[in-house]
Scaffold this active site. Structure first.
Site, PDB file in Angstrom:
ATOM      1  N   PRO A  25       0.813  -1.223   0.000  1.00 19.48           N
ATOM      2  CA  PRO A  25       0.000   0.000   0.000  1.00 19.48           C
ATOM      3  C   PRO A  25       0.846   1.272   0.000  1.00 19.48           C
ATOM      4  O   PRO A  25       1.876   1.357   0.659  1.00 19.48           O
ATOM      5  CB  PRO A  25      -0.804  -0.124   1.300  1.00 19.48           C
ATOM      6  CG  PRO A  25      -0.888  -1.594   1.550  1.00 19.48           C
ATOM      7  CD  PRO A  25       0.417  -2.155   1.070  1.00 19.48           C
ATOM      8  N   CYS A  26       0.359   2.268  -0.749  1.00 16.61           N
ATOM      9  CA  CYS A  26       1.074   3.549  -0.850  1.00 16.61           C
ATOM     10  C   CYS A  26       0.449   4.614   0.037  1.00 16.61           C
ATOM     11  O   CYS A  26       0.817   5.789  -0.058  1.00 16.61           O
ATOM     12  CB  CYS A  26       1.097   4.024  -2.305  1.00 16.61           C
ATOM     13  SG  CYS A  26      -0.543   4.442  -2.963  1.00 16.61           S
ATOM     14  N   ASN A  27      -0.506   4.215   0.900  1.00 16.35           N
ATOM     15  CA  ASN A  27      -1.271   5.184   1.690  1.00 16.35           C
ATOM     16  C   ASN A  27      -0.392   6.202   2.395  1.00 16.35           C
ATOM     17  O   ASN A  27      -0.708   7.389   2.440  1.00 16.35           O
ATOM     18  CB  ASN A  27      -2.117   4.459   2.745  1.00 16.35           C
ATOM     19  CG  ASN A  27      -3.002   3.396   2.153  1.00 16.35           C
ATOM     20  OD1 ASN A  27      -2.543   2.577   1.370  1.00 16.35           O
ATOM     21  ND2 ASN A  27      -4.272   3.378   2.518  1.00 16.35           N
ATOM     22  N   LEU A  54       2.705   6.991   1.649  1.00 16.00           N
ATOM     23  CA  LEU A  54       3.786   7.458   0.781  1.00 16.00           C
ATOM     24  C   LEU A  54       3.330   8.508  -0.216  1.00 16.00           C
ATOM     25  O   LEU A  54       4.101   9.387  -0.593  1.00 16.00           O
ATOM     26  CB  LEU A  54       4.394   6.274   0.017  1.00 16.00           C
ATOM     27  CG  LEU A  54       4.907   5.089   0.833  1.00 16.00           C
ATOM     28  CD1 LEU A  54       5.447   4.011  -0.106  1.00 16.00           C
ATOM     29  CD2 LEU A  54       5.975   5.524   1.818  1.00 16.00           C
TER      30      LEU A  54
END
Length: 431
Positions: A391-393, A395
């Site tokens: 997940p890129c939440n 970033l």
């Protein structure tokens, strides 16, 4: 906004002179956040992951009992001075179709050479030091930064770390449309001359509201032709931010899920049957199929009889769709995905495309234990590909509240990707 000329210049240099204001602000904000938090993040990182102080990485105690006899995988600690990572412009990685580029060669460390092959993806624009941390955990392999605008009608800046061969890549045929009018021809009739967009921005997990599109219509109805400068600036800012397209006179609308499926390289109706919010969320978090397929294409000649795939953070099945479109059979796929909706989407696609292999669902990467990996490897004879993007939440630049880097609640799952890849390589004896 109070930013210095040097900060503004650096943002324009990194993101491009035509980048929207929101992207420039995200870049500068990320730099501010990183500068203030670097020392604390390093402190937290090394206290949370004390093994990084050593040159060798060990598996967590509670999960390593079944493979203690295996050797450890060595890691190199990165100095603080190495944190700066410059993104290429244009963002074509090691080469893309239809663009001229220089042939790239690289030498991988012995323990990084496949099989198993692996590919890891995440957003390109991250807080300072994130990609160097990712790189240090993945055998010091240089990231390949690619913008999907070279593969489809929407920009999507992503970084990839992989040990795939670089020679003899090929794109999925036919080549997908790379402009808005090619992808969405019905919009051209209503497109105003002062909207000079040829491609869309990054596909998001949410869309512009009906109130927003109504405000735009109301603002434009006062003008017969080109609106005033301030109105035009407002409208262009909103249509770029939300990927709004023209569907009538003075009328804009968000992309429909079916249209996003086309742009992202998925079959028509791939996500149909679920709520619009679930479809937008799944598509916004997905691989752009053509981009990933180009990198995976080198595997077709290596595995003519098919592959065993460990798909981590599978989402709506971008990796599986890419392999299928490349004509690479999948003998066994272990798909690890938390969302029940996404798991059902993958299962539906698996059945509709008459896949002959076996699909195994796991709901959480933290449930992928050493024992399960040993069982699958014993049953399949090993994995040929480990693929996924955590997940890129914490970033992504759009996250102003919890952009905590790899220490964030969601993005810290990257370390599970590393743990699982390490374990696979250790069990298969390829380290």
């Amino acid at each position: 906004m109070g930013y210095s000329p040097n900060e503004a210049s650096a943002a324009v240099s990194r993101c491009g002179i035509d980048a929207p204001l929101s992207e420039l602000v995200d870049f500068i904000s990320a730099a501010h956040l990183s500068k203030e938090a670097d020392a604390e993040m390093d402190k937290l990182y090394f206290s949370s992951h004390p093994l990084q102080k050593d040159k060798k990485r060990k598996l967590p105690k509670e999960k390593s009992h079944s493979i203690k006899r295996y050797p450890k995988i060595e890691r190199k600690r990165r100095d603080d001075d190495d944190d700066a990572l410059h993104l290429p412009n244009p963002m074509i990685g090691f080469g893309v179709p239809r663009e001229s580029f220089q042939v790239v060669s690289r030498t991988l460390r012995r323990e990084a050479i496949g099989p198993p092959y692996f590919l890891y993806e995440n957003v390109a624009l991250t807080p300072k030091g994130v990609w160097n941390t990712i790189k240090s955990h993945l055998y010091e392999i240089e990231p390949e930064f690619v913008d999907s605008k070279f593969f489809c009608a929407a920009a999507r800046k992503r970084g990839y770390i992989h040990n795939l061969p670089l020679n003899d890549r090929f794109p999925i045929q036919p080549l997908p449309p790379r402009s808005i009018f090619q992808a969405l021809p019905a919009t051209e009739k209503w497109w105003p001359s002062w909207d000079d967009r040829e491609q869309l921005n990054c596909i998001l997990t949410c869309v512009g509201s009906a109130q927003l599109t109504d405000r735009i219509r109301t603002a434009l109805e006062k003008y017969d032709g080109v609106p005033d400068k301030h109105v035009k600036k407002y409208v262009m800012g909103q249509v770029k931010k939300w990927n709004l397209v023209w569907t009538g006179k003075n009328k804009v609308a968000p992309l429909e899920p079916d249209e996003i499926e086309l742009i992202m390289g998925y079959p028509l109706y791939h996500t149909r049957g679920y709520s619009r919010s679930e479809r937008y969320k799944g598509l916004g978090n997905a691989f752009q199929v053509d981009t990933v397929a180009y990198q995976l294409s080198v595997l077709k000649s290596l595995y003519p009889e098919g592959m065993n795939v460990l798909s981590l953070f599978s989402g709506i099945g971008g990796a599986e769709v890419a392999l299928h479109k490349l004509g690479i059979p999948m003998k066994n796929v272990v798909s690890v995905e938390k969302s029940n909706v996404c798991r059902r989407i993958i299962e539906g696609w698996w059945e509709q495309t008459n896949q002959e292999g076996k699909l195994i669902h796991v709901s959480d990467v933290r449930e992928v234990t050493d024992g399960k990996l040993e069982g699958w490897i014993r049953s399949f004879g090993g994995f040929d590909l480990v693929i996924g993007g955590s997940p890129c939440n914490n970033l992504a630049g759009g996250n102003r509240r919890t952009r905590d880097g790899l220490e964030g609640e969601h993005s810290s799952l990257f370390f599970d990707y590393v743990r699982i890849l390490d374990t696979v390589k250790i069990i298969m004896g390829t380290t």
